[in-house]
Design a protein around this motif. Structure first.
Motif, PDB file in Angstrom:
ATOM      1  N   ASN A   1       0.819  -1.208   0.000  1.00  0.00           N
ATOM      2  CA  ASN A   1       0.000   0.000   0.000  1.00  0.00           C
ATOM      3  C   ASN A   1       0.850   1.254   0.000  1.00  0.00           C
TER       4      ASN A   1
ATOM      5  N   GLU B   1      -6.346  -6.710  -2.207  1.00  0.00           N
ATOM      6  CA  GLU B   1      -7.230  -6.381  -3.337  1.00  0.00           C
ATOM      7  C   GLU B   1      -7.902  -7.609  -3.971  1.00  0.00           C
TER       8      GLU B   1
ATOM      9  N   LEU C   1       1.191  -0.221  -4.579  1.00  0.00           N
ATOM     10  CA  LEU C   1       1.034  -1.466  -5.327  1.00  0.00           C
ATOM     11  C   LEU C   1      -0.202  -2.180  -4.812  1.00  0.00           C
ATOM     12  N   ASP C   2      -0.834  -2.970  -5.669  1.00  0.00           N
ATOM     13  CA  ASP C   2      -1.946  -3.785  -5.226  1.00  0.00           C
ATOM     14  C   ASP C   2      -1.469  -5.201  -4.958  1.00  0.00           C
TER      15      ASP C   2
HETATM   16 CA    CA Z   1      -3.736  -1.417  -1.971  1.00  0.00          CA
END
Ligand code: CA
Ligand code: C2E
Ligand code: CA
Ligand code: CA
Length: 279
Positions: free
Chosen positions: A227, A253, A231-232
């Protein structure tokens, strides 16, 4: 094993020889497998936590060998890399995935994304970028719907070279995910240097969440860390409700794993997406 110690040596030698023989056979057959139409793809659904729906799939290759039956990529991908068949195989996978995704759309199955695995050897091939561009053009595929997955270990050596390739891929509008994250190198600092979009947490960590508070802590940390870098995160190998619930709490996610679905055939996907998943 210990029981084999007395007469185990000759047995060991025998099975080594056997294995090599099988590999030689497989390599020869693998060269022809693409042309003979023996490869096929399965698709594993990915669940989008906020959207509460399946928004994508990962394409996973299988080989239906005429003599041995269906063979796992764990066995033949490394052979393909070693014997320089991986580029042709990889191109077949990408093209087939793109064509299938377009077909789903025509059939009314709208997904946001399809993920395809790239091996390290492919990344180091100077023709890769041109080949990807050609395949997208040939199949009229919108790169915004494509993710390429690269294992963490592939990014550790040749960092400068790999970074440049990843930039070119990303400049085409393709999403990049780091696969098997956290297992081998766990070097968090280099991550911020790489042009990537997703981290896929290795299933070894997910697997241990319930039994091992440290593993659960690591999963939580990786998500927080991601986070901060914008980035996911995709958790892979999610098998239980406990894992899914915790990952939801940690604001991961996407989920992928048997809890959502095993890899399935293209024909099974449509039915699946609309009927099954509830988290
Ligand atoms: Ca995230
Ligand atoms: P991967 O990219 O990490 O793919 C995930 C693997 O985990 C898949 O194995 C999938 O079937 C398995 N899996 C998914 N959910 C679960 C779960 O909940 N529990 C457990 N225990 N396993 C789960 P698969 O299909 O045998 O693929 C193995 C590896 O082979 C892949 O690992 C990937 O590294 C490689 N591979 C597969 N297809 C391709 C390809 O087209 N190109 C390249 N270069 N490599 C590929
Ligand atoms: Ca993968
Ligand atoms: Ca993985």
């Amino acid at each position: 094993s210990k029981e084999n110690n007395k007469n185990g040596y000759s047995f060991y030698q025998f099975s080594m020889g056997d294995e090599t023989e099988r590999n030689i056979l497989l390599v020869n057959d693998l060269r022809k497998a693409v042309l003979k139409n023996e490869l096929f793809l399965l698709y594993q659904p990915q669940y989008h936590m906020l959207g509460k729906h399946i928004d994508g799939v990962e394409a996973l290759v299988r080989w239906n060998h005429p003599k041995y039956g269906v063979i796992s990529p764990l066995e033949f991908i490394s052979l393909a890399e070693k014997y320089n068949i991986i580029d042709e195989l990889g191109e077949w996978v990408l093209k087939t995935a793109c064509i299938q995704f377009n077909q789903w759309k025509k059939d009314g199955l709208i997904l946001d994304n399809i993920a395809v695995n790239l091996s390290k050897k492919q990344l180091l091939n100077p023709n890769l970028i041109v080949r990807i561009r050609d395949i997208l053009k040939e199949t009229h595929f919108n790169p915004a719907h494509l993710t390429l997955e690269i294992t963490e270990s592939a990014t550790v050596e040749n960092v400068a070279e790999i970074t440049e390739v990843l930039h070119k891929i990303r400049d085409m509008g393709i999403t990049i995910a780091i696969d098997d994250f956290g297992i081998e190198y766990s070097s968090l600092s280099y991550l911020k240097l790489l042009p990537i979009d997703y981290i896929k947490i290795d299933r070894a960590f997910i697997n241990e969440m319930e039994q091992n508070a440290k593993s659960e802590g690591i999963v939580k940390l990786i998500i927080e860390f991601a986070n901060q870098l914008n980035l996911d995160v995709i958790a892979e190998g999610v098998e239980t409700k406990y894992q899914a619930d915790m990952l939801k709490q940690f604001e991961c996610e996407k989920l992928q794993g048997y809890y959502i679905s095993p890899p399935i055939k293209s024909s099974e996907l449509k039915e699946f997406v609309f009927d099954k998943v509830k988290i």
